[in-house]
Design a protein around this motif. Sequence first.
Motif, PDB file in Angstrom:
ATOM      1  N   ALA A 222     -86.256 -92.781  34.004  1.00 34.51           N
ATOM      2  CA  ALA A 222     -85.950 -92.289  35.345  1.00 34.51           C
ATOM      3  C   ALA A 222     -85.234 -90.950  35.249  1.00 34.51           C
ATOM      4  O   ALA A 222     -84.304 -90.783  34.444  1.00 34.51           O
ATOM      5  N   PHE A 223     -85.684 -89.991  36.050  1.00 39.11           N
ATOM      6  CA  PHE A 223     -85.075 -88.656  36.058  1.00 39.11           C
ATOM      7  C   PHE A 223     -83.952 -88.610  37.081  1.00 39.11           C
ATOM      8  O   PHE A 223     -84.154 -88.860  38.261  1.00 39.11           O
ATOM      9  N   ASP A 224     -82.757 -88.308  36.610  1.00 42.02           N
ATOM     10  CA  ASP A 224     -81.566 -88.216  37.455  1.00 42.02           C
ATOM     11  C   ASP A 224     -81.155 -86.750  37.533  1.00 42.02           C
ATOM     12  O   ASP A 224     -80.714 -86.166  36.535  1.00 42.02           O
ATOM     13  N   GLN A 225     -81.301 -86.148  38.701  1.00 40.49           N
ATOM     14  CA  GLN A 225     -80.967 -84.733  38.853  1.00 40.49           C
ATOM     15  C   GLN A 225     -79.501 -84.442  38.549  1.00 40.49           C
ATOM     16  O   GLN A 225     -79.145 -83.314  38.188  1.00 40.49           O
ATOM     17  N   ASN A 226     -78.652 -85.444  38.684  1.00 45.62           N
ATOM     18  CA  ASN A 226     -77.230 -85.243  38.395  1.00 45.62           C
ATOM     19  C   ASN A 226     -76.956 -85.036  36.912  1.00 45.62           C
ATOM     20  O   ASN A 226     -75.880 -84.555  36.545  1.00 45.62           O
ATOM     21  N   ARG A 227     -77.916 -85.401  36.070  1.00 49.82           N
ATOM     22  CA  ARG A 227     -77.751 -85.203  34.627  1.00 49.82           C
ATOM     23  C   ARG A 227     -78.320 -83.869  34.151  1.00 49.82           C
ATOM     24  O   ARG A 227     -78.165 -83.498  32.987  1.00 49.82           O
ATOM     25  N   ALA A 228     -78.990 -83.168  35.044  1.00 50.49           N
ATOM     26  CA  ALA A 228     -79.663 -81.928  34.651  1.00 50.49           C
ATOM     27  C   ALA A 228     -78.691 -80.756  34.588  1.00 50.49           C
ATOM     28  O   ALA A 228     -77.831 -80.589  35.459  1.00 50.49           O
ATOM     29  N   LEU A 229     -78.849 -79.955  33.565  1.00 48.46           N
ATOM     30  CA  LEU A 229     -78.208 -78.648  33.499  1.00 48.46           C
ATOM     31  C   LEU A 229     -79.136 -77.654  34.197  1.00 48.46           C
ATOM     32  O   LEU A 229     -80.251 -78.000  34.602  1.00 48.46           O
ATOM     33  N   SER A 230     -78.705 -76.424  34.361  1.00 48.69           N
ATOM     34  CA  SER A 230     -79.673 -75.411  34.759  1.00 48.69           C
ATOM     35  C   SER A 230     -80.765 -75.380  33.692  1.00 48.69           C
ATOM     36  O   SER A 230     -80.473 -75.603  32.507  1.00 48.69           O
ATOM     37  N   PRO A 231     -82.040 -75.146  34.076  1.00 52.18           N
ATOM     38  CA  PRO A 231     -83.121 -75.197  33.086  1.00 52.18           C
ATOM     39  C   PRO A 231     -82.826 -74.376  31.826  1.00 52.18           C
ATOM     40  O   PRO A 231     -83.128 -74.822  30.712  1.00 52.18           O
ATOM     41  N   LEU A 232     -82.278 -73.199  32.018  1.00 46.62           N
ATOM     42  CA  LEU A 232     -81.710 -72.433  30.906  1.00 46.62           C
ATOM     43  C   LEU A 232     -80.192 -72.442  31.107  1.00 46.62           C
ATOM     44  O   LEU A 232     -79.673 -71.725  31.964  1.00 46.62           O
ATOM     45  N   PRO A 233     -79.442 -73.237  30.356  1.00 52.62           N
ATOM     46  CA  PRO A 233     -77.995 -73.288  30.548  1.00 52.62           C
ATOM     47  C   PRO A 233     -77.303 -71.960  30.250  1.00 52.62           C
ATOM     48  O   PRO A 233     -76.196 -71.712  30.722  1.00 52.62           O
ATOM     49  N   ARG A 234     -77.950 -71.142  29.462  1.00 53.90           N
ATOM     50  CA  ARG A 234     -77.535 -69.755  29.215  1.00 53.90           C
ATOM     51  C   ARG A 234     -78.800 -68.987  28.869  1.00 53.90           C
ATOM     52  O   ARG A 234     -79.794 -69.570  28.439  1.00 53.90           O
ATOM     53  N   ALA A 235     -78.769 -67.692  29.073  1.00 50.87           N
ATOM     54  CA  ALA A 235     -79.972 -66.895  28.847  1.00 50.87           C
ATOM     55  C   ALA A 235     -79.584 -65.544  28.266  1.00 50.87           C
ATOM     56  O   ALA A 235     -78.451 -65.075  28.431  1.00 50.87           O
ATOM     57  N   TYR A 236     -80.542 -64.930  27.599  1.00 46.03           N
ATOM     58  CA  TYR A 236     -80.283 -63.603  27.041  1.00 46.03           C
ATOM     59  C   TYR A 236     -80.174 -62.542  28.131  1.00 46.03           C
ATOM     60  O   TYR A 236     -79.539 -61.505  27.928  1.00 46.03           O
ATOM     61  N   GLN A 237     -80.792 -62.798  29.275  1.00 44.45           N
ATOM     62  CA  GLN A 237     -80.807 -61.796  30.345  1.00 44.45           C
ATOM     63  C   GLN A 237     -80.889 -62.480  31.706  1.00 44.45           C
ATOM     64  O   GLN A 237     -81.700 -63.395  31.895  1.00 44.45           O
ATOM     65  N   TRP A 238     -80.059 -62.033  32.656  1.00 41.33           N
ATOM     66  CA  TRP A 238     -80.123 -62.471  34.049  1.00 41.33           C
ATOM     67  C   TRP A 238     -79.907 -61.233  34.905  1.00 41.33           C
ATOM     68  O   TRP A 238     -78.829 -60.649  34.924  1.00 41.33           O
ATOM     69  N   ALA A 239     -80.971 -60.790  35.547  1.00 38.77           N
ATOM     70  CA  ALA A 239     -80.923 -59.600  36.398  1.00 38.77           C
ATOM     71  C   ALA A 239     -81.389 -59.990  37.786  1.00 38.77           C
ATOM     72  O   ALA A 239     -82.446 -60.623  37.941  1.00 38.77           O
ATOM     73  N   ASP A 240     -80.615 -59.644  38.790  1.00 40.10           N
ATOM     74  CA  ASP A 240     -80.914 -60.063  40.154  1.00 40.10           C
ATOM     75  C   ASP A 240     -81.252 -58.858  41.013  1.00 40.10           C
ATOM     76  O   ASP A 240     -80.482 -57.888  41.067  1.00 40.10           O
ATOM     77  N   GLY A 241     -82.397 -58.932  41.656  1.00 35.78           N
ATOM     78  CA  GLY A 241     -82.817 -57.841  42.525  1.00 35.78           C
ATOM     79  C   GLY A 241     -82.374 -58.066  43.953  1.00 35.78           C
ATOM     80  O   GLY A 241     -81.617 -58.989  44.275  1.00 35.78           O
ATOM     81  N   SER A 242     -82.838 -57.205  44.834  1.00 34.81           N
ATOM     82  CA  SER A 242     -82.623 -57.377  46.271  1.00 34.81           C
ATOM     83  C   SER A 242     -83.955 -57.090  46.939  1.00 34.81           C
ATOM     84  O   SER A 242     -84.185 -56.031  47.518  1.00 34.81           O
ATOM     85  N   ALA A 243     -84.867 -58.070  46.811  1.00 35.63           N
ATOM     86  CA  ALA A 243     -86.246 -57.875  47.244  1.00 35.63           C
ATOM     87  C   ALA A 243     -86.412 -57.945  48.748  1.00 35.63           C
ATOM     88  O   ALA A 243     -87.405 -57.452  49.281  1.00 35.63           O
ATOM     89  N   TYR A 244     -85.455 -58.578  49.433  1.00 38.99           N
ATOM     90  CA  TYR A 244     -85.539 -58.733  50.887  1.00 38.99           C
ATOM     91  C   TYR A 244     -84.686 -57.642  51.531  1.00 38.99           C
ATOM     92  O   TYR A 244     -83.481 -57.807  51.753  1.00 38.99           O
ATOM     93  N   VAL A 245     -85.306 -56.520  51.836  1.00 44.41           N
ATOM     94  CA  VAL A 245     -84.563 -55.351  52.313  1.00 44.41           C
ATOM     95  C   VAL A 245     -83.956 -55.607  53.696  1.00 44.41           C
ATOM     96  O   VAL A 245     -82.978 -54.976  54.075  1.00 44.41           O
TER      97      VAL A 245
END
Length: 340
Positions: A65-88
């Motif tokens: 059974a999959f329990d969402q409360n046990r899930a980490l973020s899919p990548l708990p850490r990443a080499y790069q996280w860049a956030d755009g602003s696509a919705y002007v």
Amino acid sequence: MKLATLDNGTRDGRLVVVSRDLARYAAAEKIAPTLQAALDDWAAKAPALADLARAIESSEAPTEAFDQNRALSPLPRAYQWADGSAYVNHVELVRKARNAEMPATFWTDPLMYQGGSDNFLAPRAPIRMADEAWGIDMEAEVAVVVDDVPMGATIEQAKAAIRLVMLVNDVSLRGLIPAELAKGFGFFQSKPSSAFSPVAVTPDELGDAWDGGKVHLPLHVDLNGAPLGRANAGVDMTFDFPTIVAHAAKTRPLGAGAIIGSGTVSNKDSDGSPGKPVADGGLGYSCLAEVRMIETIYDGAPKTPFMRFGDTVRIEMPDETGKSIFGAIEQTVEKYEGAA
């Protein structure tokens, strides 16, 4: 296929493949121990992961059974996280609330900031902050995870490199942003750890809702159980994902596993005016700053507070039948009392 990372006491967790209905999972350690390991060798690992996904759906693989409360973020850490602003539309509202004219280039040249990627919050982890006066806000977004992208990539190359899609709560501290931006060096303290959806999905899982660059589905944002936002992520997205991925790669390559965010999902009303609250028949808002901007535009001052200790935000995207695609980010704001 749908991929998740379960907490096993290590920094990067363990990779699992999740059923389409988010009810069951099968361990994937024999294919790749972590999601980053799978992304590092995607051409070889993806077919085996897809085979396991099919075996789960046909009940040929042993599952739990999959329990969402046990899930980490899919990548708990990443080499790069860049956030755009696509919705002007979102950016335009920010400027309008300050009586500032928006540069015309904002419609042709995406905004982007580089976020902290060494520690992402789990999708059900609390948002711990020391002071409510920091202006604690959610920002509900969509993000993609890419394979290797060469420097100077074309939009077509960027499109071909998109491997996974997931949701984001890009936590922002609005009370710290003005002074930080005034220094002319960008965000840092005002952008604490973000959280991602329990599950990341391959684009084919989205069916016709994925057109190669946008997700044409509503993003549900609830605050303390009440609807705050129902904006459609495929509407009013000035820059699609291939465009903002190529923008990120203009002067540098992106490594496998790099995460690129859309920025706050934001829609105008059908008449072109700023969005109305969900309670008034509108599509609402994906962050509290936008609510406050519209209050300032119409009433001269904001009245909606930012998040307080005890407040809970839930971010989820249903498919056309109402079923959750990515699982839900659900986080409560708590007071940070210092390191244990």
